[in-house]
Design an enzyme around this catalytic site. Sequence first.
Site, mmCIF file in Angstrom:
data_model
loop_
_atom_site.group_PDB
_atom_site.id
_atom_site.type_symbol
_atom_site.label_atom_id
_atom_site.label_comp_id
_atom_site.label_asym_id
_atom_site.label_seq_id
_atom_site.Cartn_x
_atom_site.Cartn_y
_atom_site.Cartn_z
ATOM 1 N N CYS A 187 0.810 -1.222 0.000
ATOM 2 C CA CYS A 187 0.000 0.000 0.000
ATOM 3 C C CYS A 187 0.841 1.270 0.000
ATOM 4 O O CYS A 187 0.297 2.375 0.000
ATOM 5 C CB CYS A 187 -0.960 -0.032 1.176
ATOM 6 S SG CYS A 187 -2.094 -1.438 1.034
ATOM 7 N N HIS A 322 -1.749 8.310 6.263
ATOM 8 C CA HIS A 322 -2.156 7.070 5.590
ATOM 9 C C HIS A 322 -3.602 6.769 5.984
ATOM 10 O O HIS A 322 -4.409 6.401 5.150
ATOM 11 C CB HIS A 322 -1.209 5.939 5.994
ATOM 12 C CG HIS A 322 -1.350 4.696 5.173
ATOM 13 N ND1 HIS A 322 -1.256 4.680 3.812
ATOM 14 C CD2 HIS A 322 -1.578 3.398 5.541
ATOM 15 C CE1 HIS A 322 -1.423 3.443 3.358
ATOM 16 N NE2 HIS A 322 -1.624 2.645 4.391
ATOM 17 N N HIS A 357 -9.402 3.085 0.403
ATOM 18 C CA HIS A 357 -7.989 2.737 0.301
ATOM 19 C C HIS A 357 -7.701 2.154 -1.083
ATOM 20 O O HIS A 357 -8.112 1.035 -1.395
ATOM 21 C CB HIS A 357 -7.657 1.718 1.391
ATOM 22 C CG HIS A 357 -6.188 1.452 1.552
ATOM 23 N ND1 HIS A 357 -5.245 1.839 0.627
ATOM 24 C CD2 HIS A 357 -5.501 0.839 2.551
ATOM 25 C CE1 HIS A 357 -4.047 1.465 1.040
ATOM 26 N NE2 HIS A 357 -4.174 0.858 2.209
#
Lengths: 448, 86
Positions: A187, A322, A357
């Site tokens: 990620c 994040h 995400h």
Amino acid sequence: MNRNVAIVGMAGIFPTCASLTEFGDKLFANESLIRPWGEAVALGKQVRSSVSGYTTLEEAGLSAQWSKSLPGYPDMYFDVRERIPYQYMATADIGSIWAMLSSMETVEMSGWQKKEVESERTGISIGSGGGGHSVLRPAWNSFFNEGKKSRNIGSHGVDRAMVYRDTANVACLLKTQGICESLGSACATGLSNIGYAYRMIRFGLQDRMLAGGVEGTSIETFVGFDAMSVLSRGYEPGKSSRPFSKDRNGFVCSFGGAVLALEELERAKARGANIIAVIDGYHNNADGDGDMFAPSYDGQKRLWRGLKAQVPGLKPDVVKAHGTSTPAGDSIELFSIASELGETGYHISAPKSQFGHMLGAAGAVELVASLLMLQRQTVSPCLNSEELSSEKEWVQEQEHWAGTMEPIAAFRDLLPTHAVKKEINQVVSLNYGFGGTNAAISISRYGA
Amino acid sequence: MTRQDVLDGIVRILKEVKTVDQEALKNISEDSDFIADLGLPSTEMINIIAKAEDEFQLEFDDDDVDALDSKVSETIDLVMRTQQKK
């Protein structure tokens, strides 16, 4: 040789948005881009979650020719708007097509001419988190389960699924002659590729780079995370992604992509380029604690210290977190940021609260969000964070915890529930990934 | 099945292949070359052969497929020959 690096172009595929402008408008209007996803809904009780930030073929101006002999196998995708020649569509999966569309658009914004693009001094570094699952699943089913000959898969099983397919397709389309590679770091992939591109220019190895990340729509990817029970559950779509909130219970698995144009600053200035921002510094590291999944307070503090060493006087007006909306991730991230920057004087933005995400694309799309914050002088919100916990977080009850004992609610002033207009000169953008990888970049307004 | 039937089937396949020059396809004959005359990228040849197996409900021998060149007449030969073996 240490050279300065400018960002001179950005473009992407953003859920429910037809353009970069619409993306910015929605971010700063506190809108959610998350909606029910038909492909997941159709799986019924097989999956826990069924919401996503996604873009359909039609919304991206694409269509598909499905194989007659391999159910679910795309013989080829088509660009209905005829932006990409057929020969390049034949070698591309959805993510690669998005990478090509984004690259064409960002090159146009950059003002680079053909001779600058088709140069040994221009490179590509675009990555993905997933592995071409949507192409491979029907192919493997045909071969292994149905016993069909390998040639039924056709000649584009490899090029549409190989690890660096996004970079490869863009390099062929644009005929660049410089470096042609992809980094993978789960990620953090999007930001890792941009950080790598920054280093290529900073250290004099390239003058221009197209860099970013894409995560092509893939129900297989979605199912993988659903299986881990890490996706948000129990909320209506727009409330599902809720970083830092008291009742957060997982992330929203989303898809999209973004590509940025990076250029050595003096060259950009000399040709009168529109400089969106300059990169102050980039640092990345690993947790080093032997844990594949859990975030590390120590690893993130070391990340900050590495960035500070590169950017003397680092004082961001916004930290783009994040902020995945997972119970463990958000608390450790908030505490590490506050530990390094103090408890006042900046805001934390969590764009995943608005679009979920995007996995390997997250770092690139969220850096676009950061650039939009600089351009529009507005902090994008931590949507759905109205209620913060006044209780200790699990990590604060661990024996060796060395951070703050304040609850998340003590940091209310850092976490805006709605967009905030203010002077923004510097933004730090953070992304982490499985395997303990951490990445941080600092960008500033040009001339600020 | 005649050779013209096979050629018609090949045209049906090629009409859906966007990398083929659709203007040139109007003038296809047995003497045409998939690559030189119709603009088919060489990497697409195997896709045409696989689609031909599906179109004509046949399975070609691998040796025959390996020996094919890009002449349309050769593909027609292969279809006719494999059909006769059935």
